[in-house]
Enzyme design. Structure first.
Site, mmCIF file in Angstrom:
data_model
loop_
_atom_site.group_PDB
_atom_site.id
_atom_site.type_symbol
_atom_site.label_atom_id
_atom_site.label_comp_id
_atom_site.label_asym_id
_atom_site.label_seq_id
_atom_site.Cartn_x
_atom_site.Cartn_y
_atom_site.Cartn_z
ATOM 1 N N LYS A 113 -19.536 -13.579 -14.692
ATOM 2 C CA LYS A 113 -21.144 -13.628 -15.236
ATOM 3 C C LYS A 113 -21.624 -13.031 -14.440
ATOM 4 C CE LYS A 113 -20.473 -18.202 -16.222
ATOM 5 N NZ LYS A 113 -20.227 -19.538 -15.420
ATOM 6 N N GLN B 104 -21.088 -23.697 -10.926
ATOM 7 C CA GLN B 104 -20.014 -23.720 -11.977
ATOM 8 C C GLN B 104 -19.278 -25.050 -11.809
ATOM 9 O OE1 GLN B 104 -18.923 -21.013 -13.688
ATOM 10 N NE2 GLN B 104 -17.158 -22.512 -14.875
ATOM 11 N N ASP C 191 -28.328 -23.214 -17.282
ATOM 12 C CA ASP C 191 -27.060 -23.862 -18.314
ATOM 13 C C ASP C 191 -27.682 -24.848 -19.381
ATOM 14 O OD1 ASP C 191 -24.556 -22.853 -18.212
ATOM 15 O OD2 ASP C 191 -23.896 -24.327 -16.157
#
Ligand code: NDP
Length: 295
Positions: free
Chosen positions: A54, A98, A121
């Site tokens: 990422k 994460q 997200d």
């Protein structure tokens, strides 16, 4: 006849080209550089590798990438304090925690603390709530489900009025992808481990999304001729002939279903590349929103 291959790598490439063009304009006209903060807690090798890729993609897109790494035994207060600091930092437009977090941490509370405007997200309960309501729009759409929809749209698959069957009801894929299809006026059926006749239900689908995590479960006789099949699954199966001793397969038996479907995504190279592309897309949207350029 075989299905038309939906090439996720190529479609993600188009999205990156669009992002790069927009970033150049955002920098030049508004002096804004999109910034994404990644929060990694612990040393899980898979998580480390996801975060690295990422961060690398951020750099390629011309974004600022801020990597925050806490030890595996970091207390809840430290993770919360970090999220609060990132919420307040105006140079950061997206915060990605994460997952999975170490077991001692309250994941739901931490995700709920991320500022709505930075929830790239798309897992904040308010964003998910808006996604689940008619006529409401979340600020961010979860990345993998959003990627599935982009694959369909950019491949010219019509969604409105079609029968869509979603295999899987997880919070991160099945449920949100079903909501997105419903927003686009598909008639949806969500299947799970208690669904009685899966093959029969799947055969109704003009659009079939497989997100169960069961290697090659979907066979040709589950698929309506001409249907668009999106395979979200990523499963490792043993393969002594492969260098690493395994290979990746989806939830769909590709060679079998390829004979019947109208459109089909491969694994790897289908949905996978779209997830990070959509994360970058969301971060860009966060930066544009912060600059007052979009609602
Ligand atoms: P989960 O394990 O959270 O959910 C699986 C879902 O499938 C559940 O709803 C479960 O039902 C259902 N299910 C499991 N087995 C069966 C079965 N035999 N028959 C019918 N339904 C079944 O998985 P995720 O949603 O997180 O992931 C699904 C797949 O997608 C995985 O392979 C994962 O690796 C992949 N994935 C890929 C991503 C990408 O970027 N391409 C991103 C995220 C995930 P129930 O609810 O009843 O238990």
């Amino acid at each position: 006849m075989t299905a038309q291959l939906i090439d996720g790598k190529a479609i993600a490439g188009q999205i990156y080209a669009e992002i790069e063009a927009e970033v150049a304009e955002l920098k030049e006209k508004h002096g804004v550089t999109p910034g994404l903060a990644t929060v990694l807690v612990g040393e899980n090798p898979a998580s480390q590798s996801y975060v690295r890729s990422k961060q690398k993609t951020c750099t390629t897109c011309g974004f600022n990438s801020i990597g925050e790494h806490l030890p595996a035994d970091a207390p809840q207060e430290d993770v919360e304090a970090l999220v609060k600091r990132l919420n307040q930092d105006p140079t950061i437009h997206g915060i990605l925690v994460q997952l999975p977090l170490p077991k001692h941490l309250d994941e739901e509370k931490i995700l709920g603390m991320i500022s709505l405007e930075k929830d790239v997200d798309g897992f904040h309960p308010v964003n998910i709530g808006r996604l689940s309501m008619k006529g409401r729009k979340p600020l961010f759409v979860p990345c993998t489900p959003g990627g599935c929809i982009e694959l369909l749209i950019r491949s010219g698959v019509e969604i409105s009025g079609k029968e869509a069957v979603i295999l899987g009801r997880s919070n991160i894929v099945g449920l949100p992808v079903a909501m997105l299809l419903l927003h686009r006026d598909a008639t949806i059926t969500i299947c799970h481990s208690r669904t009685r006749d899966l093959p029969e239900t799947c055969r109704r689908a003009d659009i079939l999304i497989a997100a169960v995590g069961r290697p090659e479960m979907v066979k040709a006789d589950w698929v309506k001729p001409g249907a668009a099949v999106i395979d979200v699954g990523i499963n490792r199966v043993e393969d002594p002939s492969a260098k690493r001793g395994y290979r990746l397969v989806g939830d769909v038996d590709f060679d079998d279903v390829n004979q019947v479907a109208g459109y089909l995504t491969p694994v790897p190279g289908g949905v996978g590349p779209m997830t990070i592309a959509m994360l970058m897309w969301n971060t860009l949207a966060g930066a544009k929103r912060a600059a007052g350029l979009i609602d």
